[in-house]
Design a protein around this motif. Structure first.
Motif, PDB file in Angstrom:
ATOM      1  N   GLU A   1       0.831  -1.207   0.000  1.00  0.00           N
ATOM      2  CA  GLU A   1       0.000   0.000   0.000  1.00  0.00           C
ATOM      3  C   GLU A   1       0.861   1.251   0.000  1.00  0.00           C
ATOM      4  OE1 GLU A   1      -2.964   0.058   3.012  1.00  0.00           O
ATOM      5  OE2 GLU A   1      -3.864  -1.853   2.409  1.00  0.00           O
TER       6      GLU A   1
ATOM      7  N   ASN B   1       2.349   1.820  -3.404  1.00  0.00           N
ATOM      8  CA  ASN B   1       1.374   2.433  -4.315  1.00  0.00           C
ATOM      9  C   ASN B   1       1.232   3.923  -4.037  1.00  0.00           C
ATOM     10  OD1 ASN B   1       0.873   0.007  -5.603  1.00  0.00           O
ATOM     11  ND2 ASN B   1      -0.867  -0.513  -4.302  1.00  0.00           N
ATOM     12  N   GLN B   2       1.307   4.314  -2.776  1.00  0.00           N
ATOM     13  CA  GLN B   2       1.208   5.730  -2.427  1.00  0.00           C
ATOM     14  C   GLN B   2       2.415   6.520  -2.930  1.00  0.00           C
ATOM     15  OE1 GLN B   2       0.658   5.682   1.825  1.00  0.00           O
ATOM     16  NE2 GLN B   2      -1.336   4.657   1.678  1.00  0.00           N
TER      17      GLN B   2
ATOM     18  N   THR C   1       4.066  16.096  -0.020  1.00  0.00           N
ATOM     19  CA  THR C   1       3.432  14.781   0.116  1.00  0.00           C
ATOM     20  C   THR C   1       4.380  13.673  -0.296  1.00  0.00           C
ATOM     21  OG1 THR C   1       1.223  15.695  -0.260  1.00  0.00           O
ATOM     22  CG2 THR C   1       1.513  13.341  -0.657  1.00  0.00           C
TER      23      THR C   1
ATOM     24  N   LYS D   1       5.624  10.434   1.895  1.00  0.00           N
ATOM     25  CA  LYS D   1       5.434   9.042   1.467  1.00  0.00           C
ATOM     26  C   LYS D   1       6.770   8.310   1.389  1.00  0.00           C
ATOM     27  CE  LYS D   1       1.054   9.593   1.254  1.00  0.00           C
ATOM     28  NZ  LYS D   1       0.229   9.024   2.368  1.00  0.00           N
TER      29      LYS D   1
END
Length: 440
Positions: A366, A369-370, A415, A419
């Protein structure tokens, strides 16, 4: 990485957040906070590397995180370490070869200074910047571009390669003062030693070397609202005024750039002995992974987001634009971001399955993917930046399309850094992003 909560503990003075669903410790005072996306900050001082002095990146004593789970980091990342070394070597080799093509174009221009050979030299500069920009993600962890040796404190060549912002009047004549600068000061010899001795001594903007010194010498000041600088080829006609000094200056700083990039390629040669590549390969795998993530996250969440973009937006001053003389600032953002993507997802020299993406996807799909979504967002933002950057962004009012596009990039770069911190925690490494500073 799903299921029971674990506590990740950074060794030494730095403690860091973990992946989603886990409690995080951010300082020795044992204050528990919620997980990222809040961007962790280390009070790393200074601006961009040589852009006002060499920044080593504020490297922590260790990048390795501990865990309450003894088997948490029981994985093999040797392929990622070797793949990174191969990628960095290939990237610096490409940058060196492109700089050699620029060198040849400038030699042709100096041999026959015409509008056509000047245009060719300018095109070679723009083309050579692309592979170099992709290498900027190899900074911020005391690699050979930041420090000459892992054990020493002598600054590496970054300050002589990409120093910025640049006070053009320190190098050559400008509007209102055509006799300014070292080119016109006949008391100063035009030699490599003299140029280096005066580089960023009294003021960090008194830059004498590197990409942007060459850029100014080729384009001159950007005094146009719609295009780049427009220096005339006649400024390099031999035997007139101080032209021979200008010719010598351009030749010297171009040769220096080629030498510096060649030295970096040599430092990262996987076949070399007693070079940085051999040092890097001998590191504990997570210490190496930490350096990979440090370069990506610091470039994204500090250097690009703050120093090159937010500061310029805050001031609205063309002097804060990165490649202002050639009006190619948009490509600085785009290819820096593509350099980050190549480190994460793998470049041309990265063997299949040896990328950071492959490792993170195994441990925290996950989060992987971010990261990929954040990379796609910033790349799209950079491609959408209006041009020329000075007119369409810096000189545009708040709420304009240009400003909005740039502000979206600021947000998305932040961002991405967050991440990447999550991804680093997933592979057990501390990822620190230097503190953004507000423009004066």
């Amino acid at each position: 990485m799903q299921g029971k909560t674990k506590l990740w503990v950074g060794i030494g003075a730095f403690l860091v957040a973990s992946t989603a669903g886990e409690r995080v410790l951010t300082d020795p005072a044992s204050v528990l906070l919620s997980p990222l996306p809040a961007v962790l900050a280390a009070g790393a001082a200074g601006g961009e590397g040589g852009e006002g002095g060499g920044e080593g990146g504020g490297r922590p004593a260790t990048y390795k995180l501990g865990s309450t789970d003894a088997s948490a980091f029981n994985f093999d990342a040797s392929a990622q370490v070797s793949g990174y070394i191969a990628h960095v070597f290939n990237s610096y080799t490409n940058a060196h070869q492109a700089a050699q093509r620029l060198q040849a174009a400038i030699d042709r221009f100096l041999k026959s200074p015409t509008a056509m050979t000047l245009a060719d030299a300018r095109n070679a500069w723009v083309s050579a910047r692309v592979p170099y920009l992709k290498t900027e993600t190899f900074r911020f962890y005391d690699g050979p571009i930041d420090l000459k040796s892992p054990q020493g404190d002598e600054e590496g060549p970054e300050g002589h390669i990409n120093a910025w912002p640049l006070n053009e009047a320190f190098i050559d004549g400008v509007k209102g003062n055509p006799k300014a600068g070292l080119v016109n000061d006949r008391k100063v010899p035009v030699t490599r030693a003299a140029i280096l001795e005066r580089d960023q001594v009294s003021d960090e903007a008194d830059v004498t070397t590197g990409w942007h010194a060459i850029e100014f010498l080729l384009w001159g000041q950007d005094l146009s609202a719609t295009g780049p600088g427009d220096r005339k080829a006649s400024d390099y006609a031999p035997g007139k005024g101080n032209n021979d000094r200008r010719r010598a200056y351009l030749k010297i700083v171009t040769d220096m750039l080629v030498d510096d990039l060649g030295g970096l390629a040599k430092a990262w040669d996987p076949a070399g002995k007693d070079n940085y590549a051999s040092f890097f390969k001998a590191l504990d795998a997570r210490e190496a992974l930490g350096r990979m993530f440090a370069g990506m996250a610091s470039l994204s969440g500090y250097e690009l987001m703050s120093e090159r973009l937010a500061v310029a937006l805050d001031s609205g001053d063309q002097e804060d634009e990165h490649s202002c003389f050639s009006d190619t600032t948009w490509q600085d953002f785009l290819f820096d971001i593509r350099g980050i993507r190549e480190v994460y997802s793998g470049g041309a020299a990265t063997p299949a399955g040896a990328s950071l993406q492959a490792l993170v996807a195994q441990r925290a799909p996950e989060i992987n993917n971010q990261v990929l979504a954040a990379l796609a967002a910033v790349e799209a933002d950079a491609e959408a930046l209006p041009r020329p950057f000075d007119r369409e962004v810096l000189a545009s009012p708040k709420g304009s399309a240009g400003r909005n596009a740039a502000e979206k990039l600021v947000k998305d770069l932040t961002t991405l850094a967050a991440k990447l911190q999550d991804a680093g925690a997933a592979v057990g490494v501390l990822v620190i992003v230097p503190t953004a500073t507000k423009a004066e």
